[in-house]
Design a protein around this motif. Structure first.
Motif, mmCIF file in Angstrom:
data_model
loop_
_atom_site.group_PDB
_atom_site.id
_atom_site.type_symbol
_atom_site.label_atom_id
_atom_site.label_comp_id
_atom_site.label_asym_id
_atom_site.label_seq_id
_atom_site.Cartn_x
_atom_site.Cartn_y
_atom_site.Cartn_z
ATOM 1 N N ASP A 82 0.658 -1.027 0.144
ATOM 2 C CA ASP A 82 0.324 -0.414 -0.913
ATOM 3 C C ASP A 82 0.711 1.194 -0.373
ATOM 4 O O ASP A 82 2.315 1.375 0.326
ATOM 5 C CB ASP A 82 -0.266 0.172 0.749
ATOM 6 C CG ASP A 82 -1.722 0.801 1.879
ATOM 7 O OD1 ASP A 82 -1.871 1.617 0.435
ATOM 8 O OD2 ASP A 82 -1.268 2.066 2.552
ATOM 9 N N ASP A 112 -1.781 -0.744 6.250
ATOM 10 C CA ASP A 112 -2.375 -0.084 7.188
ATOM 11 C C ASP A 112 -3.717 0.222 7.500
ATOM 12 O O ASP A 112 -3.781 1.216 8.341
ATOM 13 C CB ASP A 112 -1.029 1.558 7.433
ATOM 14 C CG ASP A 112 -1.668 2.277 6.324
ATOM 15 O OD1 ASP A 112 -2.673 1.907 5.450
ATOM 16 O OD2 ASP A 112 -2.109 3.180 7.187
ATOM 17 N N SER A 113 -4.144 -0.140 6.621
ATOM 18 C CA SER A 113 -5.583 0.125 6.434
ATOM 19 C C SER A 113 -7.131 -0.898 6.399
ATOM 20 O O SER A 113 -6.756 -1.782 5.724
ATOM 21 C CB SER A 113 -5.905 1.817 6.229
ATOM 22 O OG SER A 113 -5.807 1.686 5.173
ATOM 23 N N ASP A 131 -7.199 -2.625 2.720
ATOM 24 C CA ASP A 131 -5.862 -3.855 2.334
ATOM 25 C C ASP A 131 -6.383 -4.483 3.055
ATOM 26 O O ASP A 131 -5.928 -5.800 2.874
ATOM 27 C CB ASP A 131 -4.576 -3.345 3.271
ATOM 28 C CG ASP A 131 -4.029 -2.223 2.722
ATOM 29 O OD1 ASP A 131 -4.435 -2.019 1.855
ATOM 30 O OD2 ASP A 131 -3.821 -1.464 3.553
ATOM 31 N N ASP A 179 0.194 4.915 1.129
ATOM 32 C CA ASP A 179 -0.314 5.958 1.960
ATOM 33 C C ASP A 179 -0.086 5.121 3.764
ATOM 34 O O ASP A 179 -0.940 4.634 3.759
ATOM 35 C CB ASP A 179 -1.888 6.711 1.736
ATOM 36 C CG ASP A 179 -2.120 7.855 0.655
ATOM 37 O OD1 ASP A 179 -1.427 8.748 0.588
ATOM 38 O OD2 ASP A 179 -1.733 7.397 -0.258
ATOM 39 N N GLY A 180 0.373 5.927 4.228
ATOM 40 C CA GLY A 180 0.743 5.437 5.918
ATOM 41 C C GLY A 180 1.365 4.241 5.658
ATOM 42 O O GLY A 180 1.910 4.054 6.797
ATOM 43 N N THR A 181 1.617 3.577 4.208
ATOM 44 C CA THR A 181 2.638 2.250 4.847
ATOM 45 C C THR A 181 3.631 2.821 4.135
ATOM 46 O O THR A 181 5.048 2.417 4.760
ATOM 47 C CB THR A 181 2.620 1.143 3.545
ATOM 48 O OG1 THR A 181 0.995 0.928 4.421
ATOM 49 C CG2 THR A 181 2.644 0.075 3.911
HETATM 50 MG MG LIG Z 1 -2.571 3.255 3.964
#
Ligand SMILES: [Mg+2]
Length: 244
Positions: free
Chosen positions: A9, A189-190, A193, A11-13
């Motif tokens: 992923d 991360d979310s 996923d 964003d955020g990962t």
């Molecule tokens: Mg993410």
């Protein structure tokens, strides 16, 4: 296990919260040193896929729009796209979007919907104030057989069956048929996923996943912990331990 293909992923990962940091470049270099392809699988639009392929030569494929479309660099360097939904679903989405905007006066699509092909989004900021309108929109989508999901900022909607896992399994059959899904790994991360956590054998949640862990029906097979394993730092550390 040494993975043959790494999926992640974005964003955020691969980013620290919203920031693109030096760790992202270290991950790209670590994997290209080991000749292991990295394929980003993101909810971001097809235009983001084009951006990533243009500026990061280590990448050859990016799966965008939550699995709706693949952006690839061809042998001759030209960037091309490949749909993971039927062309007729793309047309149905275009038509549905027109009738949605006609029916709900004043409703606006998210600014990045302009660059989207297989899904669209509505900013939640207006809708949250008006619960009834939100309900009416969802009822209309149900009636028209349009799928939707809610993130913390958007109501995303699309036509046809689209998921990160579905696109990744199709992608492997075409581009890396010598390897099985067992030989791949995914970092995320979310909530979006979850299809990967559910069906892919090796999945890793970076430590910032803890904020959504309770909401997930399917958890990643490995959940990293500690601030030192948040986002790209966690991806890097985990890959380094596998590749040692
Ligand atoms: Mg993410």
């Amino acid at each position: 296990m040494i993975p043959r293909v790494v999926f992640s992923d974005f964003d955020g990962t691969l980013t620290s919260h919203t920031d693109l940091t030096v760790k992202f470049f270290e991950i790209l270099n670590l994997l290209s040193d080991h000749k292991i392809p990295l394929v980003i699988v993101t909810g971001r639009s097809i235009s983001w896929g084009h951006f990533l392929l243009t500026h990061f030569p280590q990448l050859k494929h990016v799966i965008c729009e939550g699995g709706g479309v693949l952006v690839k660099r061809k042998q001759d360097g030209v960037i091309a796209k490949e749909l993971y939904v039927d062309e007729k679903e793309v047309t149905r989405l275009q038509n549905f979007t027109k009738s949605l905007l006609k029916k709900f006066k004043g409703l606006e699509l998210s600014a990045d919907s302009l660059g989207r092909l297989t899904d669209r989004a509505i900013e939640l900021s207006d809708l949250m104030i008006d619960v009834d309108r939100m309900k009416d929109i969802k009822t209309f989508m149900d009636k028209e057989n349009v799928n939707y999901s809610q993130s913390n900022v958007h109501l995303n909607f699309w036509c046809g069956e689209i998921s990160k896992y579905k696109s990744v399994s199709e992608f492997m059959k075409k581009y890396y048929k010598e390897y099985s899904l067992e030989q791949t790994i995914f970092f995320g991360d979310s909530m979006n996923d979850e299809s990967m956590f559910k069906d892919l054998p090796h999945t890793v949640g970076v430590s910032n996943i803890k904020e959504v862990l309770k909401k997930l029906n399917y958890e990643p097979s490995v959940v990293l912990t500690g601030e030192e394993n948040a986002g790209p730092q966690g991806v890097y550390n985990h890959l380094e331990s596998l590749l040692k």
